[in-house]
Design a protein around this motif. Structure first.
Motif, PDB file in Angstrom:
ATOM      1  N   LEU A 249       0.856  -1.181   0.000  1.00 48.11           N
ATOM      2  CA  LEU A 249       0.000   0.000   0.000  1.00 48.11           C
ATOM      3  C   LEU A 249       0.893   1.233   0.000  1.00 48.11           C
ATOM      4  N   ILE A 250       0.292   2.359  -0.221  1.00 43.13           N
ATOM      5  CA  ILE A 250       1.011   3.628  -0.119  1.00 43.13           C
ATOM      6  C   ILE A 250       0.821   4.149   1.301  1.00 43.13           C
ATOM      7  N   TYR A 251       1.922   4.417   1.977  1.00 42.50           N
ATOM      8  CA  TYR A 251       1.881   5.036   3.299  1.00 42.50           C
ATOM      9  C   TYR A 251       2.202   6.513   3.137  1.00 42.50           C
ATOM     10  N   ILE A 252       1.335   7.350   3.652  1.00 46.27           N
ATOM     11  CA  ILE A 252       1.541   8.792   3.575  1.00 46.27           C
ATOM     12  C   ILE A 252       1.850   9.309   4.967  1.00 46.27           C
ATOM     13  N   ASP A 253       3.078   9.724   5.159  1.00 46.46           N
ATOM     14  CA  ASP A 253       3.495  10.276   6.446  1.00 46.46           C
ATOM     15  C   ASP A 253       3.062  11.735   6.536  1.00 46.46           C
ATOM     16  N   LEU A 254       2.009  11.981   7.264  1.00 44.45           N
ATOM     17  CA  LEU A 254       1.570  13.347   7.541  1.00 44.45           C
ATOM     18  C   LEU A 254       2.154  13.845   8.852  1.00 44.45           C
ATOM     19  N   TYR A 255       2.367  12.916   9.767  1.00 40.58           N
ATOM     20  CA  TYR A 255       2.801  13.254  11.119  1.00 40.58           C
ATOM     21  C   TYR A 255       3.993  14.207  11.125  1.00 40.58           C
ATOM     22  N   SER A 256       5.014  13.887  10.350  1.00 42.54           N
ATOM     23  CA  SER A 256       6.246  14.672  10.414  1.00 42.54           C
ATOM     24  C   SER A 256       6.061  16.096   9.898  1.00 42.54           C
ATOM     25  N   PHE A 257       5.064  16.324   9.076  1.00 44.27           N
ATOM     26  CA  PHE A 257       4.819  17.675   8.560  1.00 44.27           C
ATOM     27  C   PHE A 257       3.993  18.522   9.529  1.00 44.27           C
ATOM     28  N   PHE A 258       3.261  17.863  10.407  1.00 39.07           N
ATOM     29  CA  PHE A 258       2.386  18.564  11.339  1.00 39.07           C
ATOM     30  C   PHE A 258       2.973  18.680  12.743  1.00 39.07           C
ATOM     31  N   SER A 259       4.049  17.973  13.021  1.00 39.57           N
ATOM     32  CA  SER A 259       4.583  17.979  14.385  1.00 39.57           C
ATOM     33  C   SER A 259       5.745  18.949  14.522  1.00 39.57           C
ATOM     34  N   ASN A 260       5.835  19.521  15.714  1.00 43.83           N
ATOM     35  CA  ASN A 260       6.966  20.399  16.012  1.00 43.83           C
ATOM     36  C   ASN A 260       8.110  19.557  16.583  1.00 43.83           C
TER      37      ASN A 260
END
Length: 141
Positions: free
Chosen positions: A95-106
């Protein structure tokens, strides 16, 4: 989502973008329970609609500096655990995993205040960032 999945997959969609689990964490469910449910969804989609591309999106970070939603924001470490297991699941099922966490976290691993008013939900700029992170996947064939 599991109970409503049939109505989604019976139309054999080209793509499904899946981001679920934060409310289950807040409700006291374990990381294993959440990941197992997501795996159930993935298996069912692949079985009923094998041409549907599944995009697993990471859970977003939370921010306990806000006085709201303590049941959600207290589970920040579990968000990381879910995300790590989702990334492995994506690899296992191709599947495609989309890492959003690293873009939204400080730098502290918290949801950046400029993207939230309450530590959990996104503001307009947060949704625009999310859109920018997934829109290339929307147009891929």
């Amino acid at each position: 989502v599991i109970f409503r999945l049939d109505e989604v997959i019976r139309s054999h969609p080209d793509k499904i973008f899946l981001m679920i689990g934060i409310n289950d964490l807040a409700g006291g469910k374990s990381v294993t329970h959440i990941v197992d449910n997501i795996q159930t969804i993935v298996k069912k989609v692949k079985n009923v609609s094998p041409k549907t591309e599944i995009y697993l999106q990471s859970l977003l970070p939370v921010n306990g500096d806000f006085p709201y939603f303590p049941d959600h924001t207290s589970r920040a470490e579990d968000v990381l655990k879910v995300n790590a297991r989702l990334e492995k699941m994506a690899e296992m099922y191709e599947l495609i995993y989309i890492d959003l966490y690293s873009f939204f976290s400080n730098e502290e691993g918290k949801l950046k205040p400029e993207y939230t008013n309450d530590g959990l939900h996104l503001t307009g700029p947060g949704y625009l960032l999310w859109k920018s992170r997934i829109e290339t996947y929307l147009t891929e064939k």
